[in-house]
Structure formats: C-alpha cells, structure tokens
Design a protein around this motif. Sequence first.
Motif, short mmCIF file in Angstrom:
data_model
loop_
_atom_site.label_atom_id
_atom_site.label_comp_id
_atom_site.label_asym_id
_atom_site.label_seq_id
_atom_site.Cartn_x
_atom_site.Cartn_y
_atom_site.Cartn_z
N ARG A 1 -14.55 -14.89 -10.73
CA ARG A 1 -15.45 -14.65 -9.59
C ARG A 1 -16.64 -15.61 -9.58
O ARG A 1 -17.04 -16.09 -8.52
N VAL B 1 -11.19 -12.26 -2.33
CA VAL B 1 -11.69 -10.97 -2.81
C VAL B 1 -12.08 -10.13 -1.60
O VAL B 1 -13.02 -10.46 -0.88
N PRO C 1 -13.64 -6.96 0.40
CA PRO C 1 -14.64 -5.91 0.18
C PRO C 1 -13.96 -4.55 0.03
O PRO C 1 -12.86 -4.34 0.53
N LYS C 2 -14.62 -3.65 -0.66
CA LYS C 2 -14.07 -2.31 -0.89
C LYS C 2 -13.78 -1.64 0.45
O LYS C 2 -14.61 -1.62 1.35
N GLY C 3 -12.58 -1.09 0.58
CA GLY C 3 -12.19 -0.40 1.80
C GLY C 3 -11.59 -1.28 2.86
O GLY C 3 -11.07 -0.78 3.86
N ARG D 1 0.85 -1.20 0.00
CA ARG D 1 0.00 0.00 0.00
C ARG D 1 0.87 1.24 0.00
O ARG D 1 1.78 1.36 0.84
N ASP E 1 -8.93 -4.46 4.28
CA ASP E 1 -7.54 -4.83 4.06
C ASP E 1 -7.45 -5.72 2.82
O ASP E 1 -8.39 -6.46 2.51
N PRO E 2 -6.34 -5.66 2.09
CA PRO E 2 -6.23 -6.44 0.85
C PRO E 2 -6.32 -7.95 1.09
O PRO E 2 -5.94 -8.45 2.15
#
Length: 278
Positions: free
Chosen positions: A95, A67, A69-71, A23, A73-74
């Motif tokens: 997916r 995968v 979720p948006k926002g 990041r 941690d990766p």
Amino acid sequence: MTASGAETTAVRVDDLAVEYPGRRLSAPHRALHGVDVVVGDDEVVGIVGESGSGKSTLARVIAGDLVAPKGADPAPVIVGGDATVLGHRLRGIRRRELTSLTFNVAYLPQDAASRLAPELTVAEVIAQPILERDRLYNRKALGLRVATMLDAVELPLAVFEKYPFELSSGQRQRVAVARSLVLGPKLWVADEPTAGIDVTVRGAISHLIARLHEEGSFAAVLISHDLSLLRRSTSRVAALHDGRIVGLGPIDDLLAHPEHPFLAGLSHANSTVSSDAG
C-alpha cells in the motif's frame, strides 16, 4: 509489443490477467486475459472496445486503483502476468508503494463528473488535490493554478465560484479533467475524457494533451470511443474485445485494415458517420 522509438516506458503490461473476486455464491469474473501493452514515457496510447471488453478494468489497473473503499464494489485483482507503471510493479504491490505511485499518476474514471463534491465550488474542487497534499499551499499561487486549468479546458472564470449542480454535464466533465491534471502528473489515465462534452469544445482536450506533451515528459492512456480525439492525440490504439487485445496500431490503420469483427464494425460505423457528415 513495444513503443516505437521509446527508450523508457511509462507503462509495461505483460501477459496481464485480471479478475474481480466473487461475492457469496458468485464465481470470480475474469476481465482481462493475457494482455500486453507498452506505453513510452512520452507517448499517448488509446484503448477502444465495446462495453464489457475490459477497457475500464485495464484503466483501473494502470492507474493503480487496486484498493476498493470499504463497502464499495471489489477492486480488480492481478492473477496472472504483471503491470509495471512508472517503475512500480503492481502485482502484490504494498500500500505504501502504491501511494507513492499514484502521486505521479492522474486517474479520470468514467464517472468522474458525477463524483465532484457537491458542497464545494468549482475552484475548490479543482484545488482539492493540491490542498490534500499541502494545506499551507500559497493561496495566490493556488488561485492562479486553478484559473490556468480552467482556461486549459476552455471554461470561463465565471464558473470559479459556482457549484457543480449549476453546470451542464459537459462543463462538469471539463472540471473533472482540470481537477485530474492540476498536479501535473507524469501519467494520465483517462476513461472517456470527452464524455458529455459538446463536439464544438472537445478539441480543448486534444489541445491540452498536446500542450502537456510539449511542456515535458508526459504519457497518457486514453480510453475513448471518440475517434477524433484518438486521431489527434494518440500514436497507437489498442483494441480490446472480451478481455483480449485484437488490434494494435494507429487508429486509421486499424480501421482501414480491420482484422477482427469488432474493428470491422467500428470501421463501418466510422464510414457511415463520415458519409453522413459529408
């Protein structure tokens, strides 16, 4: 490394390398280095390791938790080797195929008890995975399934209409276990399933695993520091250290003949606990 006596496999991990993306100015973090593990389609395998050894990352990959979720941690990224779970190759998986895979895989993350929806009753929490797939599911059958799962984790029906905040941490953990298994998965990936559960009722988890195994083809990967659970429920245990496997075999064999400092330390700690208990 092969699963003894297993003609087919639930999980095959081949030379797996996994990273977390960097990041901003931080470099990617390599969590797993060339890991090999096989789990038969009716086998329960344990994973042990110190904090930061990569065991929770391995659990996430096997469970298909790839995968974020948006926002959030990766998510872990497979950068070398591959993992095949229930016939699905995970490296570069689409997916839609990942959704198909996770339908048959139950994942109990390490913080599952703290993730329980606070606005739902215990019955609603456990039933949620079923209703997410079928909103018209027969309510009588649903209630019976929830009651069966509560009994399986040795919780009284009195908690049926309670909310998570009204339960102890150990009770919340057992609710999380019941929720993760309510769909009857082919593979259960559980990260510290007995965390916070009183030692007097931890046997409920072992009994539940044994029952699921007896009822049909059921495989599991248990990440745990609970040696009693590993002794009762697993055929083999993989020991992870710094993202690499440093031992594989029945837990008591690994402790009796430790071939790595981590296992030697675990063996010593186990001997100390056993002596104190005696």
